[in-house]
Design an enzyme around this catalytic site. Structure first.
Site, PDB file in Angstrom:
ATOM      1  CB  SER A 109      -1.095 -10.296   1.101  1.00  0.00           C
ATOM      2  OG  SER A 109      -2.468 -10.492   1.376  1.00  0.00           O
TER       3      SER A 109
ATOM      4  N   GLY B  11      -2.529  -1.972  -7.330  1.00  0.00           N
ATOM      5  CA  GLY B  11      -1.379  -2.871  -7.351  1.00  0.00           C
ATOM      6  C   GLY B  11      -1.557  -3.994  -8.359  1.00  0.00           C
TER       7      GLY B  11
ATOM      8  CG  HIS C 281      -1.830  -1.125   1.378  1.00  0.00           C
ATOM      9  ND1 HIS C 281      -1.741  -2.042   2.395  1.00  0.00           N
ATOM     10  CD2 HIS C 281      -2.881  -1.522   0.622  1.00  0.00           C
ATOM     11  CE1 HIS C 281      -2.704  -2.939   2.275  1.00  0.00           C
ATOM     12  NE2 HIS C 281      -3.402  -2.653   1.198  1.00  0.00           N
TER      13      HIS C 281
ATOM     14  CB  VAL D 275       5.720  -4.116  -2.426  1.00  0.00           C
ATOM     15  CG1 VAL D 275       6.782  -4.043  -1.341  1.00  0.00           C
ATOM     16  CG2 VAL D 275       5.648  -2.798  -3.194  1.00  0.00           C
TER      17      VAL D 275
HETATM   18  P1  AMP Z   1      -6.298  -4.132  -0.494  1.00  0.00           P
HETATM   19  O1  AMP Z   1      -6.227  -3.297   0.751  1.00  0.00           O
HETATM   20  O2  AMP Z   1      -5.802  -5.521  -0.328  1.00  0.00           O
HETATM   21  O3  AMP Z   1      -7.635  -4.038  -1.175  1.00  0.00           O
HETATM   22  O4  AMP Z   1      -5.270  -3.458  -1.513  1.00  0.00           O
HETATM   23  C1  AMP Z   1      -5.366  -2.101  -1.862  1.00  0.00           C
HETATM   24  C2  AMP Z   1      -4.476  -1.833  -3.039  1.00  0.00           C
HETATM   25  O5  AMP Z   1      -3.133  -2.173  -2.714  1.00  0.00           O
HETATM   26  C3  AMP Z   1      -4.855  -2.697  -4.266  1.00  0.00           C
HETATM   27  O6  AMP Z   1      -4.748  -1.912  -5.428  1.00  0.00           O
HETATM   28  C4  AMP Z   1      -3.829  -3.779  -4.217  1.00  0.00           C
HETATM   29  O7  AMP Z   1      -3.557  -4.336  -5.494  1.00  0.00           O
HETATM   30  C5  AMP Z   1      -2.612  -3.032  -3.700  1.00  0.00           C
HETATM   31  N1  AMP Z   1      -1.649  -3.983  -3.122  1.00  0.00           N
HETATM   32  C6  AMP Z   1      -1.900  -4.955  -2.220  1.00  0.00           C
HETATM   33  N2  AMP Z   1      -0.780  -5.680  -1.973  1.00  0.00           N
HETATM   34  C7  AMP Z   1       0.200  -5.144  -2.748  1.00  0.00           C
HETATM   35  C8  AMP Z   1       1.579  -5.440  -2.943  1.00  0.00           C
HETATM   36  N3  AMP Z   1       2.177  -6.435  -2.314  1.00  0.00           N
HETATM   37  N4  AMP Z   1       2.275  -4.673  -3.823  1.00  0.00           N
HETATM   38  C9  AMP Z   1       1.663  -3.658  -4.485  1.00  0.00           C
HETATM   39  N5  AMP Z   1       0.375  -3.323  -4.338  1.00  0.00           N
HETATM   40  C10 AMP Z   1      -0.358  -4.055  -3.484  1.00  0.00           C
END
Ligand code: AMP
Length: 281
Positions: free
Chosen positions: A185, A147, A37, A176
């Site tokens: 994650s 992401g 994030h 990342v």
């Molecule tokens: P989430 O909170 O899991 O819904 O993720 C929010 C945003 O962060 C989404 O666009 C995800 O794709 C991105 N994201 C989550 N994990 C990663 C990561 N390891 N590297 C880059 N972006 C990420």
């Protein structure tokens, strides 16, 4: 940094920002923030006058047997991280604020969702498209950051922006990873100690398949076999899918050529993990 909890306040604020000629970068998340994030926030910080981060665990993108109730949440910690990353406004609405009873309109994603997570998680991308439509109307961003770890989501958002004419530029950011290759994650906290040591196998087996491609392998079935065999041999996880598709179209390929995605999803005892590599052949 200002925390905003109502749609009315957020809309009034961005209208003023737009009148003042400020560019707005938007990072939608479900919170429990990690370095993945942060890289989205950092890129948004670089490219815009104002950065808006949203934290909202969106119930409509979770299936009835999924982890909405137990999804990790820690707002105080997230607030500190957002502050450190230079976020200007943190939009943090309640479920009641975002979803009134008896909705009149629903959004249904009809392309790029019959494969991968879309095929396994019925209604998931309808929920993603619904919440993003609402958030785009509430935050009015010039740019929105996503992401590539959620590569199918990027493909779906691309279609949403195009089909519904949102004046928003989609910016997709590389995954990342932890030092051992595991994609960061929020759900990694669900892994047991033993599973955490096994989880990097996902990325390693994707890398191994890419090496085979570099050595001339063009048969997608052969690549899927390599990835599956590795995961089965070195982890206790159950494979949900291992696929090779064209990207961003997400169509099956008979020969690996052009831009393709190698994607995996596995279920550990509590954590469902996904990972992918997108390569140009
Ligand atoms: P989430 O909170 O899991 O819904 O993720 C929010 C945003 O962060 C989404 O666009 C995800 O794709 C991105 N994201 C989550 N994990 C990663 C990561 N390891 N590297 C880059 N972006 C990420």
């Amino acid at each position: 940094m200002k925390v905003i909890k109502t749609i009315k306040d957020m809309q009034a604020l961005v209208q003023q920002l737009r009148r003042d000629g400020q560019s707005i970068g938007f990072v939608p998340t479900m919170g429990f923030l990690h370095e993945g994030h942060c890289s989205l926030m950092q890129r948004a910080r670089k490219e815009n006058d104002v950065v808006v981060l949203s934290i909202f665990v969106n119930p409509t993108q979770f299936g009835p047997n999924e982890d909405f109730d137990t999804y990790p949440r820690d707002f105080e910690r997230d607030e500190q991280i957002a502050l450190k990353e230079g976020v200007d406004y943190l939009f943090y609405p309640s479920v009641e604020e975002m979803y009134k009873e008896n909705p009149s309109v629903s959004i249904s994603v009809i392309n790029r969702v019959d494969v991968l997570c879309g095929a396994k998680r019925a209604g998931h991308f309808d929920g993603v498209a619904t919440i993003l439509t609402k958030l785009f109307h509430i935050v009015s961003p010039h740019r929105a950051y996503f992401g590539k770890k959620d590569a199918q989501q990027v493909a779906v958002v691309h279609g949403l922006i195009k089909d519904f004419n949102f004046p928003v530029e989609l910016v997709a950011i590389d995954t990342v990873r932890e030092e051992d290759g595991l994609a960061k994650s929020s759900r990694n906290v669900y892994l047991t100690e033993a599973e955490r040591t096994q989880a990097p196998v996902l990325y390693k087996s994707l890398r191994q398949a890419v090496e085979k491609i570099n050595q001339g392998e063009t048969n997608p079935d052969r690549l899927k076999e390599i990835i599956s065999a590795n995961i089965q041999a070195y982890t206790s996880a159950e494979i949900d899918y291992v696929e090779v598709y064209s990207y961003p179209e997400l169509q099956p390929v008979t020969t690996v050529t052009g831009q393709v995605i190698l994607a995996v999803a596995v279920q550990f005892s509590k954590a469902r993990l996904i990972d992918n590599l997108i390569i140009e052949v």
